[in-house]
Design an enzyme around this catalytic site. Structure first.
Site, PDB file in Angstrom:
ATOM      1  N   SER A   8       0.882  -1.208   0.206  1.00  0.00           N
ATOM      2  CA  SER A   8      -0.058  -0.059  -0.158  1.00  0.00           C
ATOM      3  C   SER A   8       0.817   1.388   0.162  1.00  0.00           C
ATOM      4  CB  SER A   8      -0.956  -0.006   1.329  1.00  0.00           C
ATOM      5  OG  SER A   8      -0.157  -0.036   2.557  1.00  0.00           O
ATOM      6  N   ASP A  24      -3.455   8.124   7.778  1.00  0.00           N
ATOM      7  CA  ASP A  24      -4.378   7.442   8.578  1.00  0.00           C
ATOM      8  C   ASP A  24      -3.321   6.485   9.651  1.00  0.00           C
ATOM      9  OD1 ASP A  24      -2.838   5.228   7.261  1.00  0.00           O
ATOM     10  OD2 ASP A  24      -4.601   4.852   5.646  1.00  0.00           O
ATOM     11  N   HIS A  70      -0.584   4.671   7.415  1.00  0.00           N
ATOM     12  CA  HIS A  70       0.417   5.245   6.344  1.00  0.00           C
ATOM     13  C   HIS A  70       0.786   6.709   6.478  1.00  0.00           C
ATOM     14  CE1 HIS A  70      -2.200   2.260   4.414  1.00  0.00           C
ATOM     15  NE2 HIS A  70      -0.974   1.666   4.092  1.00  0.00           N
TER      16      HIS A  70
END
Ligand SMILES: *[C@@H]1O[C@H](CO)[C@@H](O)[C@H](O)[C@H]1NC(C)=O
Ligand SMILES: *[C@@H]1O[C@H](CO)[C@@H](O)[C@H](O)[C@H]1NC(C)=O
Length: 364
Positions: A41, A328, A331
């Site tokens: 991600s 978040d 991340h």
């Protein structure tokens, strides 16, 4: 007539390819003809958008600072792959495998997928994801398309040697596997040392596959401070500590083996140029120096239903985004990501990159 047009088309591509083969030393110009990205991600830019998974980021407030809005990038703005593409002089970001078409593949492809790991099963409790093995299969598909377009396999191999390949894997083998005993048996089957060794063995095999597909300039990122991300601090309930030390020491066992792995690959594979980026070393030492004042609270409103730790669908976001280290629960926001990418590109300390940094790799 039609075949003449095809011939002309192939000639034009060949010409285009060769124009870019020459390393361009002028600052601001593209330094390598192509950039391929394999990862999770932290590098994904839309490959998960149409997968059946909770690990996606193609909804607001993700992308709040990105020109195209929410694209599937797991941050507020540009991700590390975007910054590295910029630093290498690309005038456009590398397109995701999910949507890339035709001759655009010659600039490179981004295969990264949120929740994906070195091990096929990592992240499975969140749904579908493109594991490193699947990303390598997708790369083979790209190569075969490129080869068809060029009409010359040898020429395509020569071209692929000039590209830079970024590989950043392993986060989800911990976050979405080893550290989740309720879903995965790995922590009962292996000590952290055994698990790290098993990951390295698999990773080595996968990087060799990438080499056999024609890659010669390969950047391998080590893992950062997984034990310091807000979602895991919440999960482990360590209110007053900045990191969960037990997590960091388990992950360190993996990171410690990356440098020897790089040495091993470089000495056993002819003409291979693998480099290792030490994520601990390139981490922003003094976040306040770049205006980051909040290291603990994510900027976006966190969902309690979607993969705990991701932003809430259509939820709020802080206004002082550059002051938050985390976007978040997992991340980093764009600000520290930029510094990170710059350090990987131009090393500041001798521990940042081994044996040298990305800017030097580009010039080989
Ligand atoms: C294919 O490319 C190679 C390497 O550039 C070249 O030597 C060879 O002549 C090409 N073959 C054809 C059929 O064009
Ligand atoms: C990575 O960087 C950290 C922090 O500078 C350092 O302690 C460690 O030895 C480095 N690891 C390697 C393998 O270079």
């Amino acid at each position: 007539m039609a075949s003449d047009i095809i011939k002309l088309f192939v000639m034009m591509i060949t010409l285009l390819v060769f124009m870019k083969l020459k390393p361009l030393l002028v600052k601001g110009e593209q330094q390598v003809p192509c950039l391929f990205i394999l990862g999770d991600s932290t590098l994904d830019n839309g490959n998960n958008n149409n997968l059946l998974t909770a690990a996606k980021a193609n909804y607001p407030p993700y992308g709040i600072d990105f020109p195209d809005g929410p694209t599937g990038r797991f941050t507020n703005g540009r991700n590390r792959a975007d910054f590295i593409a910029e630093l290498l002089g690309f005038d456009k970001y590398i397109e995701p495998f999910a949507t890339v078409k035709g001759v655009d593949m010659f600039r490179g492809v981004n295969y990264a997928s949120g929740a994906a790991g070195i091990l096929d099963e990592s992240g499975i409790h969140l749904g579908d994801r493109i594991s490193l093995n699947r990303q390598l299969r997708n790369h083979r598909v790209t190569i075969s398309h490129m080869s068809t377009l060029l009409g010359n396999k040898t020429l395509n191999k020569e071209y692929l040697r000039k590209c830079i390949y970024i590989v950043d894997m392993g986060n989800n083998d911990y976050i979405n596997n080893y550290l989740l005993p309720q879903f995965y048996p790995s922590s009962r089957m292996y000590t952290s040392e055994q698990f790290a060794r098993m990951l390295i063995k698999q990773y080595t095999k996968q990087l060799k596959t990438l080499y056999h597909y024609g890659a010669r300039k390969i950047v391998v990122f080590g893992l950062g401070g997984i034990g310091c991300v807000p979602a895991l601090l919440d999960l482990y309930g360590t209110e007053d500590s900045a990191c969960v030390d037990s997590i960091n020491s388990a992950v360190q066992k993996f990171s410690d083996k990356l440098k020897p792995m790089i040495d091993d690959l470089n000495s056993n594979l002819p003409n291979a140029n693998f480099i290792y980026i030490n994520s601990t070393s390139i981490a922003v030492r003094d976040p306040s120096s770049i205006g980051i004042t909040d290291l603990r609270e994510p900027c976006c409103e966190i969902s309690t239903t979607i993969a705990d730790g991701q932003c809430k669908y259509d939820g709020g976001a802080c206004t002082d985004r550059a002051a938050h280290y985390f976007w978040d629960g997992f991340h980093p926001s764009e600000a520290p990501t930029k510094v990170n990418a710059e350090r990987a590109y131009t090393a500041l300390l001798s521990t940042d990159a081994y044996p040298f940094d990305i800017s030097q790799l580009a010039q080989l």
